[in-house]
Design a protein around this motif. Sequence first.
Motif, mmCIF file in Angstrom:
data_model
loop_
_atom_site.group_PDB
_atom_site.id
_atom_site.type_symbol
_atom_site.label_atom_id
_atom_site.label_comp_id
_atom_site.label_asym_id
_atom_site.label_seq_id
_atom_site.Cartn_x
_atom_site.Cartn_y
_atom_site.Cartn_z
ATOM 1 N N LEU A 1 0.849 -1.176 0.000
ATOM 2 C CA LEU A 1 0.000 0.000 0.000
ATOM 3 C C LEU A 1 0.888 1.231 0.000
ATOM 4 O O LEU A 1 1.786 1.353 0.830
ATOM 5 C CB LEU A 1 -0.877 -0.019 1.269
ATOM 6 C CG LEU A 1 -2.023 0.939 1.356
ATOM 7 C CD1 LEU A 1 -3.032 0.670 0.254
ATOM 8 C CD2 LEU A 1 -2.712 0.772 2.698
ATOM 9 N N THR A 2 0.623 2.126 -0.940
ATOM 10 C CA THR A 2 1.418 3.345 -0.991
ATOM 11 C C THR A 2 0.953 4.308 0.089
ATOM 12 O O THR A 2 -0.109 4.120 0.696
ATOM 13 C CB THR A 2 1.284 4.030 -2.365
ATOM 14 O OG1 THR A 2 -0.071 4.456 -2.520
ATOM 15 C CG2 THR A 2 1.687 3.096 -3.488
ATOM 16 N N LEU A 3 1.716 5.349 0.301
ATOM 17 C CA LEU A 3 1.342 6.350 1.298
ATOM 18 C C LEU A 3 0.029 7.029 0.914
ATOM 19 O O LEU A 3 -0.834 7.239 1.751
ATOM 20 C CB LEU A 3 2.459 7.380 1.450
ATOM 21 C CG LEU A 3 2.180 8.506 2.458
ATOM 22 C CD1 LEU A 3 2.004 7.911 3.852
ATOM 23 C CD2 LEU A 3 3.307 9.511 2.451
ATOM 24 N N PHE A 4 -0.132 7.335 -0.374
ATOM 25 C CA PHE A 4 -1.381 7.966 -0.809
ATOM 26 C C PHE A 4 -2.563 7.020 -0.677
ATOM 27 O O PHE A 4 -3.658 7.432 -0.309
ATOM 28 C CB PHE A 4 -1.245 8.465 -2.254
ATOM 29 C CG PHE A 4 -0.314 9.617 -2.379
ATOM 30 C CD1 PHE A 4 -0.582 10.824 -1.760
ATOM 31 C CD2 PHE A 4 0.858 9.496 -3.105
ATOM 32 C CE1 PHE A 4 0.287 11.889 -1.861
ATOM 33 C CE2 PHE A 4 1.728 10.550 -3.220
ATOM 34 C CZ PHE A 4 1.454 11.755 -2.595
ATOM 35 N N GLY A 5 -2.338 5.764 -0.954
ATOM 36 C CA GLY A 5 -3.393 4.773 -0.763
ATOM 37 C C GLY A 5 -3.785 4.660 0.701
ATOM 38 O O GLY A 5 -4.961 4.582 1.041
ATOM 39 N N LEU A 6 -2.784 4.661 1.559
ATOM 40 C CA LEU A 6 -3.037 4.595 2.997
ATOM 41 C C LEU A 6 -3.816 5.818 3.473
ATOM 42 O O LEU A 6 -4.782 5.699 4.232
ATOM 43 C CB LEU A 6 -1.715 4.474 3.758
ATOM 44 C CG LEU A 6 -1.815 4.384 5.277
ATOM 45 C CD1 LEU A 6 -2.512 3.100 5.674
ATOM 46 C CD2 LEU A 6 -0.440 4.468 5.895
#
Length: 134
Positions: A26-31
């Motif tokens: 999970l990317t930071l933006f996804g998180l």
Amino acid sequence: MTAGKRTHSAGYARAALRGRTRQRGLTLFGLLFWALAIGFGAYLVIRVFPTVNEYLTIKSTVEKIAAQQPPTVAEVRAAFDRQKEVEYSITSISGKDLEVTKENDRVVVGFAYDKLIPIYGSVYILVKYEGRSK
């Protein structure tokens, strides 16, 4: 001996590259997106829950009154208003808002009301509640 070390370390590098291409996460933006989505959903649940609690209280009060089979509409409304004084969570309707009918020689008490739930500024959620005794 150094050739063996190079081969050995080259094997680790190739394995690391192969492992890296298979990694998923999970990317930071996804998180951040999912944190905001779950947080907003929780905020809505917290705002709506008291109105659902009030609806369930009204429904149980109406069921209790209808089970007693009061003979007149005025007695049904008066009994609801008395119970409303006891139940602090009933604020949306009063006895005069009840619809009292008879079906198969049984008193049936119905109600319907709208509840506006403020979310932010001039943004509201409109929930329509209705119910009737069995």
